[in-house]
Write an enzyme that holds these catalytic residues in place. Sequence first.
Site, PDB file in Angstrom:
ATOM      1  N   CYS A  81      38.935  46.539  50.353  1.00 35.57           N
ATOM      2  CA  CYS A  81      37.777  45.865  50.208  1.00 35.57           C
ATOM      3  C   CYS A  81      36.645  45.859  51.332  1.00 35.57           C
ATOM      4  O   CYS A  81      35.575  45.300  51.171  1.00 35.57           O
ATOM      5  CB  CYS A  81      38.163  44.393  49.857  1.00 35.57           C
ATOM      6  SG  CYS A  81      39.310  44.321  48.573  1.00 35.57           S
ATOM      7  N   HIS A 140      32.529  39.716  49.458  1.00 31.51           N
ATOM      8  CA  HIS A 140      33.355  40.280  48.751  1.00 31.51           C
ATOM      9  C   HIS A 140      33.720  39.537  47.437  1.00 31.51           C
ATOM     10  O   HIS A 140      34.026  38.310  47.706  1.00 31.51           O
ATOM     11  CB  HIS A 140      34.723  40.858  49.607  1.00 31.51           C
ATOM     12  CG  HIS A 140      35.559  41.380  48.717  1.00 31.51           C
ATOM     13  ND1 HIS A 140      35.493  42.410  47.652  1.00 31.51           N
ATOM     14  CD2 HIS A 140      37.118  41.086  48.522  1.00 31.51           C
ATOM     15  CE1 HIS A 140      36.650  42.713  47.230  1.00 31.51           C
ATOM     16  NE2 HIS A 140      37.524  41.909  47.395  1.00 31.51           N
ATOM     17  N   ASN A 186      37.248  42.275  40.712  1.00 30.55           N
ATOM     18  CA  ASN A 186      37.239  42.544  42.157  1.00 30.55           C
ATOM     19  C   ASN A 186      37.319  44.061  42.232  1.00 30.55           C
ATOM     20  O   ASN A 186      38.175  44.548  41.751  1.00 30.55           O
ATOM     21  CB  ASN A 186      38.713  41.958  42.790  1.00 30.55           C
ATOM     22  CG  ASN A 186      39.040  42.583  44.114  1.00 30.55           C
ATOM     23  OD1 ASN A 186      38.345  43.591  44.770  1.00 30.55           O
ATOM     24  ND2 ASN A 186      40.033  41.858  44.788  1.00 30.55           N
TER      25      ASN A 186
HETATM   26  N1  ACO Z   1      47.329  33.877  33.740  1.00 31.53           N
HETATM   27  C1  ACO Z   1      48.054  32.857  33.793  1.00 31.53           C
HETATM   28  N2  ACO Z   1      49.134  32.364  34.564  1.00 31.53           N
HETATM   29  C2  ACO Z   1      49.083  33.003  35.746  1.00 31.53           C
HETATM   30  C3  ACO Z   1      48.261  34.383  35.936  1.00 31.53           C
HETATM   31  C4  ACO Z   1      47.635  34.736  34.620  1.00 31.53           C
HETATM   32  N3  ACO Z   1      46.904  35.771  34.962  1.00 31.53           N
HETATM   33  N4  ACO Z   1      48.528  34.618  37.386  1.00 31.53           N
HETATM   34  C5  ACO Z   1      49.414  34.053  37.678  1.00 31.53           C
HETATM   35  N5  ACO Z   1      49.731  32.885  37.147  1.00 31.53           N
HETATM   36  C6  ACO Z   1      50.465  31.776  37.271  1.00 31.53           C
HETATM   37  C7  ACO Z   1      51.817  32.075  38.281  1.00 31.53           C
HETATM   38  O1  ACO Z   1      52.682  32.628  37.642  1.00 31.53           O
HETATM   39  C8  ACO Z   1      52.142  30.868  38.715  1.00 31.53           C
HETATM   40  O2  ACO Z   1      52.805  30.265  37.903  1.00 31.53           O
HETATM   41  P1  ACO Z   1      54.140  29.426  38.400  1.00 31.53           P
HETATM   42  O3  ACO Z   1      53.382  28.187  38.947  1.00 31.53           O
HETATM   43  O4  ACO Z   1      54.667  28.812  37.061  1.00 31.53           O
HETATM   44  O5  ACO Z   1      54.958  30.005  39.233  1.00 31.53           O
HETATM   45  C9  ACO Z   1      50.776  29.805  38.590  1.00 31.53           C
HETATM   46  O6  ACO Z   1      49.766  30.770  37.799  1.00 31.53           O
HETATM   47  C10 ACO Z   1      50.043  29.930  40.123  1.00 31.53           C
HETATM   48  O7  ACO Z   1      50.008  31.141  40.477  1.00 31.53           O
HETATM   49  P2  ACO Z   1      49.419  31.418  42.009  1.00 31.53           P
HETATM   50  O8  ACO Z   1      49.672  33.020  42.516  1.00 31.53           O
HETATM   51  O9  ACO Z   1      49.740  30.352  42.800  1.00 31.53           O
HETATM   52  O10 ACO Z   1      47.792  31.373  41.627  1.00 31.53           O
HETATM   53  P3  ACO Z   1      46.652  31.280  42.433  1.00 31.53           P
HETATM   54  O11 ACO Z   1      45.928  29.799  42.292  1.00 31.53           O
HETATM   55  O12 ACO Z   1      46.910  31.541  43.955  1.00 31.53           O
HETATM   56  O13 ACO Z   1      45.668  32.237  41.952  1.00 31.53           O
HETATM   57  C11 ACO Z   1      45.042  34.714  42.317  1.00 31.53           C
HETATM   58  C12 ACO Z   1      46.204  33.694  42.062  1.00 31.53           C
HETATM   59  C13 ACO Z   1      43.904  34.568  41.491  1.00 31.53           C
HETATM   60  C14 ACO Z   1      45.796  35.995  42.432  1.00 31.53           C
HETATM   61  C15 ACO Z   1      44.599  34.045  43.813  1.00 31.53           C
HETATM   62  O14 ACO Z   1      45.692  33.846  44.823  1.00 31.53           O
HETATM   63  C16 ACO Z   1      43.852  35.099  44.687  1.00 31.53           C
HETATM   64  O15 ACO Z   1      42.506  35.269  44.251  1.00 31.53           O
HETATM   65  N6  ACO Z   1      44.280  35.532  45.655  1.00 31.53           N
HETATM   66  C17 ACO Z   1      43.429  36.356  46.675  1.00 31.53           C
HETATM   67  C18 ACO Z   1      43.062  37.662  46.258  1.00 31.53           C
HETATM   68  C19 ACO Z   1      42.302  38.568  47.036  1.00 31.53           C
HETATM   69  O16 ACO Z   1      41.393  38.149  47.778  1.00 31.53           O
HETATM   70  N7  ACO Z   1      42.795  39.756  47.583  1.00 31.53           N
HETATM   71  C20 ACO Z   1      42.260  40.550  48.780  1.00 31.53           C
HETATM   72  C21 ACO Z   1      41.306  41.599  48.368  1.00 31.53           C
HETATM   73  S1  ACO Z   1      42.025  42.713  47.153  1.00 31.53           S
HETATM   74  C22 ACO Z   1      42.127  44.336  47.831  1.00 31.53           C
HETATM   75  O17 ACO Z   1      42.121  44.468  48.890  1.00 31.53           O
HETATM   76  C23 ACO Z   1      42.239  45.393  46.513  1.00 31.53           C
END
Ligand code: ACO
Length: 309
Positions: A96, A236, A266
């Site tokens: 990214c 980003h 993203n």
């Molecule tokens: N729908 C419903 N539930 C979901 C989904 C979904 N699509 N995805 C995950 N969950 C669930 C998980 O299974 C988990 O359930 P559990 O508590 O029963 O285990 C719960 O939601 C919480 O999961 P987390 O992963 O802790 O959710 P979080 O609030 O962290 O959100 C997300 C996830 C959106 C991926 C977030 O962590 C994020 O945006 N991370 C950063 C991403 C990023 O910046 N990446 C860098 C750039 S990408 C690149 O370089 C290509």
Amino acid sequence: MTNADFEKLVDTSDEWIISRTGIKERRIADADMFGSDMASNACRNAMEMAGCSPEDIDVLIVGTVTPDYRLPSEACVVQEKLGLVNAVAFDIAAACTGFINGLTIARPMIETDPTKKCLVVGCEKLSSITNYKDRGTCVLFGDAAGAAVLAADTNGGGIISTFMKSDGRLGELLWQEIGGTKNPYTPENVYNGRDKLIMSGSEVFKVAVREMSIASEKVLKDAGLTGDDISLVIPHQANIRIIDALAKRLKVDKSRVFINIEKYGNTSSASVPLALDEANRQGKIKPGDYVLLVAFGGGLIWGAALVKW
Ligand code: ACO
């Protein structure tokens, strides 16, 4: 693809996706449209806006982690498609952060030789490395490209300060484990989805908020400015909660933060130039404005660039 489309694919909901990420839709390229096609279209639009021709371009830098081929580079493929006969073309694999790394590398080239014109592009076909069975990642990503022509500005504008950093110790928080020389494709790996993007989302989230804030503060400090001086932050577009946390840390009101994540998701290296272009075409950036670009991605790697428009 809309959130409703994902409700049919995996156990998720429109409400979860919007509240946890801010995303409503993402663009998915057709099977016969590749990163180089999207990049070429973006470059043509950028060259048209800049009023220059393919022969005028001296350097083409492409940020991508989803190139058409492993060899030649995506940049050389795009060079051929656009007829950039006078250019040197090369890739940056910085996920990214690719566009910001590209700006950072192009800047001293132009400072050394002000006649030079550099074309910097971010392009990704992330749908090609997305695991559509993994609800934790598949709802996040989209395909896109964005480009900018860089040239010396005689009116006092330009790239004022930049910052780049990475931490390879955190590489496995966001990676594509299979497909390189170490772990080649096997039917079993492909069957298990290990050839696609794998991410520990919540851990990446914490590092992203912290390091994007530090990178932003660094380029502001180097320029002798504060958040109050910034007309527009173009972050980003990975997650609306990361963007909100960044704005809060920088003490920049949300009205001065450009957000289009709801339409595209993203798009990795394409995210910042795509947002920059939309903000510019919507008249949100005026000559003399300070614009802060900041990104974070797989590597892990991050960076920021402060631009005077
Ligand atoms: N729908 C419903 N539930 C979901 C989904 C979904 N699509 N995805 C995950 N969950 C669930 C998980 O299974 C988990 O359930 P559990 O508590 O029963 O285990 C719960 O939601 C919480 O999961 P987390 O992963 O802790 O959710 P979080 O609030 O962290 O959100 C997300 C996830 C959106 C991926 C977030 O962590 C994020 O945006 N991370 C950063 C991403 C990023 O910046 N990446 C860098 C750039 S990408 C690149 O370089 C290509």
